[in-house]
Design an enzyme around this catalytic site. Structure first.
Site, PDB file in Angstrom:
ATOM      1  N   ALA A 157       0.845  -1.313  -0.087  1.00 35.41           N
ATOM      2  CA  ALA A 157      -0.053   0.008   0.038  1.00 35.41           C
ATOM      3  C   ALA A 157       0.663   1.129   0.056  1.00 35.41           C
ATOM      4  O   ALA A 157       1.918   1.248   0.588  1.00 35.41           O
ATOM      5  CB  ALA A 157      -0.888  -0.018   1.196  1.00 35.41           C
ATOM      6  N   LYS A 158       0.535   2.150  -0.609  1.00 37.94           N
ATOM      7  CA  LYS A 158       1.022   3.670  -0.742  1.00 37.94           C
ATOM      8  C   LYS A 158       0.314   4.437   0.529  1.00 37.94           C
ATOM      9  O   LYS A 158      -0.435   5.254   0.214  1.00 37.94           O
ATOM     10  CB  LYS A 158       0.969   4.295  -1.995  1.00 37.94           C
ATOM     11  CG  LYS A 158       1.902   5.512  -2.009  1.00 37.94           C
ATOM     12  CD  LYS A 158       1.972   6.186  -3.525  1.00 37.94           C
ATOM     13  CE  LYS A 158       2.980   7.206  -3.565  1.00 37.94           C
ATOM     14  NZ  LYS A 158       4.385   7.155  -3.465  1.00 37.94           N
ATOM     15  N   ALA A 159       0.800   3.927   1.524  1.00 40.35           N
ATOM     16  CA  ALA A 159       0.236   4.507   3.125  1.00 40.35           C
ATOM     17  C   ALA A 159       0.989   5.450   3.666  1.00 40.35           C
ATOM     18  O   ALA A 159       2.338   5.227   3.654  1.00 40.35           O
ATOM     19  CB  ALA A 159       0.171   3.164   3.859  1.00 40.35           C
ATOM     20  N   TYR A 163       5.778   6.185   5.583  1.00 36.67           N
ATOM     21  CA  TYR A 163       6.736   7.199   5.284  1.00 36.67           C
ATOM     22  C   TYR A 163       7.379   8.106   6.372  1.00 36.67           C
ATOM     23  O   TYR A 163       8.286   8.995   6.244  1.00 36.67           O
ATOM     24  CB  TYR A 163       6.183   8.440   4.290  1.00 36.67           C
ATOM     25  CG  TYR A 163       5.928   7.714   2.813  1.00 36.67           C
ATOM     26  CD1 TYR A 163       6.784   8.146   1.877  1.00 36.67           C
ATOM     27  CD2 TYR A 163       4.957   6.935   2.596  1.00 36.67           C
ATOM     28  CE1 TYR A 163       6.702   7.549   0.652  1.00 36.67           C
ATOM     29  CE2 TYR A 163       4.632   6.505   1.391  1.00 36.67           C
ATOM     30  CZ  TYR A 163       5.688   6.906   0.143  1.00 36.67           C
ATOM     31  OH  TYR A 163       5.588   6.294  -1.103  1.00 36.67           O
TER      32      TYR A 163
END
Length: 289
Positions: A157-159, A163
């Site tokens: 997932a680009k969660a 980050y």
């Protein structure tokens, strides 16, 4: 556009309608602010065309699914909204940020299933992500943090929560005069940079970490296709950090980073070589075709 990102002219799409840039706000008790319940996409528009817009929309929806956070719009609706944002702001070349998050609602704890999932889209002019490194070669630090195991968090997932260590690592890198930082995974293999995938060149062949432990970037996949179309062998595999001593060229890929050559990672040095320049030019031609 200049100035702080909360104090600019323009329009932002929020939950199906356009609002003035400065009015695109959320409440202090927004769930995502406290528990990182958000996913996003970063995209670029070239000469009026968003590169792989639909693929980005599909990935946003999949990221939401992986975080148990159903996105309340279809990919087609997201595509249309992005177009609307560009038109409203008069942009032909821009960076586009699509964000979905759990907002404020009846729940304010770890569990927030009753809170509405909200979506916003903003766009702005943004040049080279790494500045002059785009031509001279970026210098990377090696982060002390490791990319987590897929058993601990949905790494596909680009969660936003993934980050946190990226921000910390990039701050540490910039304090050392570097442009970015390279992560190893939890087993010590080379993984990725804070916001980009990484490739290496040795004797005309390309080596890149196998993308089953971190986000398999859309730009990464595009670059692999371009390399194979040119008859260049691509090895997707586990890479030990000491192997970097044998590599001749290195470059980063990402929607924001595009194709950026790397001149140094820690004590390892690389040429800004012919293959890197050729694939960078090929990518530039593709996104503007």
């Amino acid at each position: 556009m200049d100035g702080d990102y909360d104090d600019r002219d323009g329009k932002i799409w929020m939950d199906g309608k356009m609002v003035d840039w400065r009015d695109a706000n959320v409440h202090l008790l927004t769930h995502a602010l406290h528990y990182a319940s958000s996913v996003f996409e970063g995209e670029r528009c070239y000469d009026g065309k968003i590169f792989k817009s639909h693929e980005h929309s599909l990935r946003l929806i999949e990221s939401g699914r992986l975080l148990d956070m159903p996105i309340p719009y279809s990919a087609e609706e997201l595509d249309a909204a992005k177009r609307e944002v560009l038109d409203a702001n008069g942009l032909d070349n821009a960076y586009i940020r699509v964000l979905a998050w759990r907002g404020s609602g009846p729940d304010m704890g770890v569990s927030a299933a009753r809170n509405k999932v909200r979506v916003a889209i903003a766009a702005w002019k943004w040049g080279s992500y790494y500045g002059d490194a785009k031509w001279q070669g970026a210098k990377l630090d090696i982060s002390k943090w490791k990319r987590p195991s897929p058993e601990t968090i949905p790494t596909a997932a680009k969660a936003s929560g993934l980050y946190m260590i990226c921000t910390m690592s990039k701050h540490a890198a910039e304090a050392k005069g570097c442009s970015d930082a390279l992560f190893m995974d939890w087993e010590g293999y080379v993984a990725e940079a804070t916001g980009a995938n990484i490739f290496f060149v040795k004797d005309g062949e390309v080596h890149t970490p196998q993308a089953d432990r971190f986000l398999n970037g859309l730009t990464r996949r595009t670059i692999i296709e371009l390399l194979k179309e040119r008859g260049i062998t691509v090895h997707e595999r586990r890479m030990r950090p000491e192997e970097m001593a044998e590599m001749q060229e290195c470059f980063l890929t990402g929607s924001a980073a595009e194709v950026t050559p790397v001149a140094q990672i820690g004590d390892y040095h690389f040429q800004v070589g012919q293959l890197t320049r050729e694939i960078s030019d090929a990518y530039e031609q593709l996104v503007r075709s």
